[in-house]
Design a protein around this motif. Structure first.
Motif, PDB file in Angstrom:
ATOM      1  N   HIS A 112       0.694  -1.205   0.013  1.00 25.22           N
ATOM      2  CA  HIS A 112       0.148  -0.014  -0.049  1.00 25.22           C
ATOM      3  C   HIS A 112       0.931   1.286   0.135  1.00 25.22           C
ATOM      4  CE1 HIS A 112      -3.687   2.212   0.943  1.00 25.22           C
ATOM      5  NE2 HIS A 112      -3.012   3.206   1.457  1.00 25.22           N
ATOM      6  N   ALA A 113       0.654   2.285  -0.821  1.00 26.98           N
ATOM      7  CA  ALA A 113       1.531   3.605  -1.117  1.00 26.98           C
ATOM      8  C   ALA A 113       1.296   4.217   0.244  1.00 26.98           C
ATOM      9  CB  ALA A 113       1.080   4.121  -2.051  1.00 26.98           C
ATOM     10  N   VAL A 114       2.306   4.892   0.723  1.00 26.78           N
ATOM     11  CA  VAL A 114       2.213   5.618   1.806  1.00 26.78           C
ATOM     12  C   VAL A 114       2.351   7.025   1.403  1.00 26.78           C
ATOM     13  CG1 VAL A 114       3.601   3.986   3.406  1.00 26.78           C
ATOM     14  CG2 VAL A 114       4.827   5.658   2.138  1.00 26.78           C
ATOM     15  N   PRO A 115       1.431   8.010   2.239  1.00 26.53           N
ATOM     16  CA  PRO A 115       1.445   9.483   1.743  1.00 26.53           C
ATOM     17  C   PRO A 115       2.656  10.163   1.597  1.00 26.53           C
ATOM     18  CG  PRO A 115      -0.060   8.710   3.427  1.00 26.53           C
ATOM     19  CD  PRO A 115       0.801   7.572   3.420  1.00 26.53           C
ATOM     20  N   PRO A 116       2.683  11.055   0.751  1.00 26.21           N
ATOM     21  CA  PRO A 116       3.901  11.894   0.801  1.00 26.21           C
ATOM     22  C   PRO A 116       4.319  12.627   2.228  1.00 26.21           C
ATOM     23  CG  PRO A 116       2.341  12.229  -1.201  1.00 26.21           C
ATOM     24  CD  PRO A 116       1.768  11.453   0.013  1.00 26.21           C
ATOM     25  N   GLY A 117       5.532  12.698   2.324  1.00 26.59           N
ATOM     26  CA  GLY A 117       5.597  13.245   3.871  1.00 26.59           C
ATOM     27  C   GLY A 117       5.671  12.436   5.004  1.00 26.59           C
ATOM     28  N   THR A 118       5.448  11.120   4.701  1.00 26.36           N
ATOM     29  CA  THR A 118       5.607   9.979   5.606  1.00 26.36           C
ATOM     30  C   THR A 118       6.868   9.988   6.214  1.00 26.36           C
ATOM     31  OG1 THR A 118       3.666   8.720   5.032  1.00 26.36           O
ATOM     32  CG2 THR A 118       4.976   7.838   6.331  1.00 26.36           C
ATOM     33  N   ARG A 119       7.142   9.995   7.402  1.00 23.68           N
ATOM     34  CA  ARG A 119       8.627   9.837   7.968  1.00 23.68           C
ATOM     35  C   ARG A 119       9.325   8.550   7.179  1.00 23.68           C
ATOM     36  NH1 ARG A 119       7.569   7.669  14.289  1.00 23.68           N
ATOM     37  NH2 ARG A 119       5.890   6.040  13.673  1.00 23.68           N
ATOM     38  N   PRO A 120      10.707   8.891   7.238  1.00 22.53           N
ATOM     39  CA  PRO A 120      11.362   7.473   6.624  1.00 22.53           C
ATOM     40  C   PRO A 120      11.094   6.234   7.459  1.00 22.53           C
ATOM     41  CG  PRO A 120      12.753   9.640   7.005  1.00 22.53           C
ATOM     42  CD  PRO A 120      11.481   9.748   7.679  1.00 22.53           C
ATOM     43  N   ARG A 121      11.749   5.320   6.565  1.00 20.49           N
ATOM     44  CA  ARG A 121      11.651   3.973   6.959  1.00 20.49           C
ATOM     45  C   ARG A 121      10.347   3.448   7.410  1.00 20.49           C
ATOM     46  NH1 ARG A 121      17.016   3.432  10.998  1.00 20.49           N
ATOM     47  NH2 ARG A 121      15.755   5.231  12.031  1.00 20.49           N
ATOM     48  N   THR A 122       9.241   3.824   6.762  1.00 22.50           N
ATOM     49  CA  THR A 122       7.761   3.429   6.940  1.00 22.50           C
ATOM     50  C   THR A 122       7.213   2.996   5.667  1.00 22.50           C
ATOM     51  OG1 THR A 122       7.692   5.266   8.442  1.00 22.50           O
ATOM     52  CG2 THR A 122       5.488   4.355   7.607  1.00 22.50           C
ATOM     53  N   PHE A 123       6.444   1.876   5.688  1.00 31.94           N
ATOM     54  CA  PHE A 123       5.912   1.394   4.566  1.00 31.94           C
ATOM     55  C   PHE A 123       4.619   0.615   4.945  1.00 31.94           C
ATOM     56  CE2 PHE A 123       8.890  -1.614   6.559  1.00 31.94           C
ATOM     57  CZ  PHE A 123       8.067  -2.692   6.923  1.00 31.94           C
ATOM     58  N   ALA A 124       3.850   0.373   4.051  1.00 26.41           N
ATOM     59  CA  ALA A 124       2.386  -0.394   4.383  1.00 26.41           C
ATOM     60  C   ALA A 124       1.732  -1.324   3.499  1.00 26.41           C
ATOM     61  CB  ALA A 124       1.408   1.119   4.551  1.00 26.41           C
ATOM     62  N   PHE A 125       1.091  -2.263   4.003  1.00 27.81           N
ATOM     63  CA  PHE A 125       0.450  -3.161   2.985  1.00 27.81           C
ATOM     64  C   PHE A 125      -1.074  -3.275   3.354  1.00 27.81           C
ATOM     65  CE2 PHE A 125       2.840  -5.201   6.287  1.00 27.81           C
ATOM     66  CZ  PHE A 125       1.985  -5.810   6.872  1.00 27.81           C
ATOM     67  N   ASP A 126      -1.814  -4.044   2.607  1.00 33.60           N
ATOM     68  CA  ASP A 126      -3.146  -4.317   2.958  1.00 33.60           C
ATOM     69  C   ASP A 126      -3.494  -5.594   3.287  1.00 33.60           C
ATOM     70  OD1 ASP A 126      -3.709  -1.578   2.042  1.00 33.60           O
ATOM     71  OD2 ASP A 126      -3.940  -2.004   0.058  1.00 33.60           O
ATOM     72  N   VAL A 127      -4.512  -5.866   4.049  1.00 30.98           N
ATOM     73  CA  VAL A 127      -5.019  -7.266   4.391  1.00 30.98           C
ATOM     74  C   VAL A 127      -6.294  -7.340   4.442  1.00 30.98           C
ATOM     75  CG1 VAL A 127      -2.971  -8.009   5.762  1.00 30.98           C
ATOM     76  CG2 VAL A 127      -5.060  -7.086   6.948  1.00 30.98           C
ATOM     77  N   LEU A 128      -7.160  -8.260   4.275  1.00 21.82           N
ATOM     78  CA  LEU A 128      -8.616  -8.437   4.384  1.00 21.82           C
ATOM     79  C   LEU A 128      -8.864  -9.447   5.242  1.00 21.82           C
ATOM     80  CD1 LEU A 128     -11.233  -7.569   2.378  1.00 21.82           C
ATOM     81  CD2 LEU A 128     -11.032 -10.017   1.594  1.00 21.82           C
ATOM     82  N   LEU A 129      -9.702  -8.836   6.364  1.00 20.06           N
ATOM     83  CA  LEU A 129     -10.150  -9.674   7.490  1.00 20.06           C
ATOM     84  C   LEU A 129     -11.585  -9.934   7.401  1.00 20.06           C
ATOM     85  CD1 LEU A 129      -9.311  -9.407  11.139  1.00 20.06           C
ATOM     86  CD2 LEU A 129     -11.665  -9.372  10.524  1.00 20.06           C
ATOM     87  N   GLY A 130     -11.957 -11.195   7.261  1.00 16.86           N
ATOM     88  CA  GLY A 130     -13.172 -11.591   7.019  1.00 16.86           C
ATOM     89  C   GLY A 130     -13.920 -12.487   8.001  1.00 16.86           C
ATOM     90  N   VAL A 131     -14.869 -12.459   8.442  1.00 13.99           N
ATOM     91  CA  VAL A 131     -15.628 -13.247   9.434  1.00 13.99           C
ATOM     92  C   VAL A 131     -16.710 -14.175   8.738  1.00 13.99           C
ATOM     93  CG1 VAL A 131     -17.092 -13.116  11.513  1.00 13.99           C
ATOM     94  CG2 VAL A 131     -15.266 -11.493  11.171  1.00 13.99           C
ATOM     95  N   GLU A 132     -16.518 -15.532   8.981  1.00 13.30           N
ATOM     96  CA  GLU A 132     -17.342 -16.467   8.163  1.00 13.30           C
ATOM     97  C   GLU A 132     -18.864 -16.369   8.621  1.00 13.30           C
ATOM     98  OE1 GLU A 132     -15.468 -20.182   7.743  1.00 13.30           O
ATOM     99  OE2 GLU A 132     -13.787 -19.286   6.642  1.00 13.30           O
ATOM    100  N   SER A 133     -18.856 -16.738  10.186  1.00 16.25           N
ATOM    101  CA  SER A 133     -20.148 -17.101  10.529  1.00 16.25           C
ATOM    102  C   SER A 133     -20.252 -16.606  12.171  1.00 16.25           C
ATOM    103  CB  SER A 133     -20.618 -18.633  10.536  1.00 16.25           C
ATOM    104  OG  SER A 133     -19.514 -19.388  11.108  1.00 16.25           O
TER     105      SER A 133
END
Length: 212
Positions: free
Chosen positions: A96-117
């Motif tokens: 996941h792209a981090v916004p401009p101006g984010t402090r150095p050595r920062t990164f992001a990613f996406d996960v999907l959390l699902g609840v079945e029942s």
């Protein structure tokens, strides 16, 4: 004297006594009525009717007592809801792209959390095992997800100390604290080789210079 006087009854010629009479209340003063007499039959019929009525009253009263004290039949217990870790799945979606101006050595990613029942599940905490990383999530914890639905979560990591993170993350995982109506559990989700590769690359880029 001559002449014929009244004849005296001889011994054994006295007529039998008549049946004992009843008093005004209808009770016998003698030894009882002879069987087969109309009065005896009437009294026997009356006694049978009274006994039958009394027996019916006792049976009804006894039945009501048994019904009142008979224990209620137990209803089958409702099935307990599942443990939250049994119905929650976490899937890695990618970087996941981090916004401009984010402090150095920062990164992001996406996960999907699902609840079945089962009942809704609340995520109260998301963490990772490395001391040199801090983690935040969007939406921030705690957040709730209903059964039959899924929520996309952005995980942002910041390297606080490069010496405490691996250069090559083999089987990285996320610790997710889950809560539902059944229990609270901390479950470790291994997100697969793609996540391991992306995390290793992000750590190498964040710690590639001497400013560790």
């Amino acid at each position: 004297m001559s002449g014929v006087g009244p004849i005296e009854p001889g011994e054994g010629t006295t007529p039998r006594d008549t049946p004992d009479s009843l008093d005004v209340e209808g009770t016998s003063r003698g030894s009882g009525h002879r069987e087969g007499s109309p009065l005896a039959r009437l009294l026997a019929t009356h006694r049978r009717a009274v006994l039958a009525a009394a027996t019916a009253v006792l049976l009804l009263a006894g039945g009501g007592y048994l019904y009142a004290t008979r224990p209620h039949e137990s209803q089958p217990a409702a099935a307990a809801p599942p443990f939250p870790s049994q119905v929650v799945d976490v899937t890695y979606l990618g970087g996941h792209a981090v916004p401009p101006g984010t402090r150095p050595r920062t990164f992001a990613f996406d996960v999907l959390l699902g609840v079945e029942s089962g009942p809704a599940v609340t995520v109260t905490r998301v963490s990772q095992p490395y001391d040199g990383l801090s983690l935040t999530s969007a939406p921030p914890t705690p957040f709730r997800t209903r059964a039959g639905s899924a929520r996309e979560i952005v995980i942002t990591m910041h390297v606080t100390e490069c010496g405490k993170v691996p250069r090559n993350a083999g089987l990285p995982f996320l610790d997710v604290t889950l809560r539902n109506a059944r229990a609270i559990q901390v479950h470790s989700y291994i997100l697969g080789p793609r996540y391991a590769q992306d995390l290793s690359e992000a750590l190498q880029v964040a710690c590639s210079n001497d400013s560790r």
